[in-house]
Design a protein around this motif. Structure first.
Motif, mmCIF file in Angstrom:
data_model
loop_
_atom_site.group_PDB
_atom_site.id
_atom_site.type_symbol
_atom_site.label_atom_id
_atom_site.label_comp_id
_atom_site.label_asym_id
_atom_site.label_seq_id
_atom_site.Cartn_x
_atom_site.Cartn_y
_atom_site.Cartn_z
ATOM 1 N N PRO A 52 -2.751 5.200 2.266
ATOM 2 C CA PRO A 52 -4.143 4.732 1.801
ATOM 3 C C PRO A 52 -4.391 5.793 0.332
ATOM 4 C CG PRO A 52 -3.525 6.577 3.783
ATOM 5 C CD PRO A 52 -2.392 5.803 3.537
ATOM 6 N N GLU A 97 -8.495 8.905 9.135
ATOM 7 C CA GLU A 97 -7.169 7.932 8.351
ATOM 8 C C GLU A 97 -7.048 9.194 7.009
ATOM 9 O OE1 GLU A 97 -6.663 3.598 5.816
ATOM 10 O OE2 GLU A 97 -8.665 4.592 5.943
ATOM 11 N N THR A 99 -2.813 10.536 4.863
ATOM 12 C CA THR A 99 -2.197 10.478 4.349
ATOM 13 C C THR A 99 -0.715 11.710 5.528
ATOM 14 O OG1 THR A 99 -1.781 9.069 2.714
ATOM 15 C CG2 THR A 99 0.200 10.632 2.928
ATOM 16 N N SER A 154 3.231 1.465 2.853
ATOM 17 C CA SER A 154 1.536 0.968 2.227
ATOM 18 C C SER A 154 0.713 2.557 2.209
ATOM 19 C CB SER A 154 0.502 0.411 3.330
ATOM 20 O OG SER A 154 -0.604 0.338 3.105
ATOM 21 N N ARG A 167 1.586 7.112 6.708
ATOM 22 C CA ARG A 167 -0.014 6.399 6.600
ATOM 23 C C ARG A 167 -0.287 7.271 7.814
ATOM 24 N NH1 ARG A 167 -2.597 2.119 4.747
ATOM 25 N NH2 ARG A 167 -4.468 2.137 5.398
ATOM 26 N N ALA A 199 -7.778 10.548 3.506
ATOM 27 C CA ALA A 199 -7.521 9.354 2.768
ATOM 28 C C ALA A 199 -9.423 9.514 2.374
ATOM 29 C CB ALA A 199 -7.602 8.422 3.285
#
Length: 368
Positions: free
Chosen positions: A239, A291, A293, A237, A273, A361
């Motif tokens: 973002p 946040e 990657t 997963s 992530r 993100a």
């Protein structure tokens, strides 16, 4: 002598001087480190006083060698009066203009006092040197493909009927490859110019980093690199990322090609992530990051020497391999930072080079 001592009958204090002043005694211990020297180096005078000069003021030549070891002021030839002004580097990569005077009690006697004046590197001078080096690099890199293109086209025009279709095809493929090389060089030059002037244009749209990584690996495999040379670790997963897909392709292509060409063994690509507030190694002093990657590219080659790490993202750095323009990693850093991200280099667990960049993100407010 310290930063409060007067200078001659003028009662001039070292801190009154407009340039950095550093003085070491006959044992090589710092006895003066004025306010301007502290400002230029980022080291408080209290930390420098009483320390050995090479520890208080660690300097490198522009080719990365320890300057104190090269000059050896206390044990070198006794007829030297000092060193003329030259550009030297702090461990951070910051440029300083340093002039050195060897004060001796008598001609050809031992050094009684080592006196250095320190100035910040002039932006104009740096720009002129950088432009001159850029011109020389471009001229060198353009000469080879253009000579090849001219040679093959002249030969084909002069003796077209003598060549078989297969020979014509081979020569045209070579011309095409050299034209691509020239195009890449011109693209690099335009990117460097835009990064230097702060005009690098970022056209943002949704980007899937995992898909981009897989696409680049597939391209390299189709180009002849063994598939088992790559090991991918992609988080489930990730973002949303709002970035310029062409620019991100440049970053990934540069890092992966460098790992394949200059590294060895398995090239590991990790896409993870980065949770909001988590420490991120590339951020200054491990500051909490938003946040995002992260992409890490590691190889099992010889790695980057520790004393060269701070120069990896500077213009014209080529390491031990003198090929290429040395602009690729400079452009990588410029693109990542233009996206609000960070990039860093270190050593992989297997001993090779490890590059990691992180992109924040998020999507524009009008799409949220």
């Amino acid at each position: 002598m310290d930063t409060e001592a007067g200078v001659g009958e003028l009662d001039l204090l070292p801190d009154d001087l407009p340039e950095g002043l550093v003085v070491a005694d006959d044992a090589g211990l710092v006895v003066c480190f004025n306010a301007e020297a502290a400002r230029l180096t980022g080291r408080p005078a209290a930390e420098a006083l009483g320390r050995r000069i090479e520890e208080a003021l660690p300097l490198e030549s522009t080719d990365g060698r320890d300057w104190w070891r090269l000059t050896d002021p206390y044990h070198g030839p006794a007829d030297r009066p000092g060193q003329p002004e030259r550009t030297l580097l702090l461990p951070s990569g910051q440029e300083l203009l340093v002039t050195t005077r060897y004060a001796r009690s008598r001609p050809a006697g031992p050094v009684r006092r080592l006196v250095l004046t320190v100035r910040g590197g002039h932006a104009g001078g740096r720009a002129e040197r950088g432009n001159a080096e850029l011109i020389a690099t471009v001229a060198h890199e353009l000469r080879s493909p253009l000579t090849s293109v001219k040679g093959f086209t002249a030969t084909m025009l002069d003796k077209w009927e003598r060549f078989t279709d297969e020979q014509k095809k081979l020569m045209l493929q070579t011309v095409d490859s050299d034209a691509d090389r020239v195009t890449r060089l011109i693209t690099e030059l335009l990117d460097v110019s835009r990064i230097d002037s702060g005009r690098l244009e970022i056209r943002r749209q949704p980007v899937r980093l995992d898909e981009a990584v897989r696409r680049h690996v597939e391209t390299l495999v189709n180009g002849g690199v063994q598939a088992d040379r790559f090991h991918l670790r992609i988080a489930d997963s990730l973002p949303g990322l709002w970035a310029d897909p062409d620019k991100i392709d440049q970053v990934l292509g540069n890092l992966l090609e460098n790992a394949v060409r200059h590294g060895a063994g398995t090239v590991t690509i990790e896409v993870d992530r980065v949770p909001s507030g988590a420490p991120s190694p590339p951020t200054p002093e491990g500051a909490p990051s938003q946040e995002g990657t992260s992409v890490t590219v590691s190889d099992e080659g010889p790695g980057i020497p520790e004393d060269a790490v701070h120069r990896v993202f500077t213009r014209f750095w080529r390491g031990n391999d003198r090929g290429g323009t040395g602009l690729g990693l400079y452009i990588v850093k410029g693109i990542v930072e233009a996206h609000g991200g960070t990039v860093a280099v270190g050593r992989s667990p297997q001993g090779g080079a490890r590059f990691r960049f992180t992109l924040p993100a998020g999507t524009p407010a009008f799409l949220s």
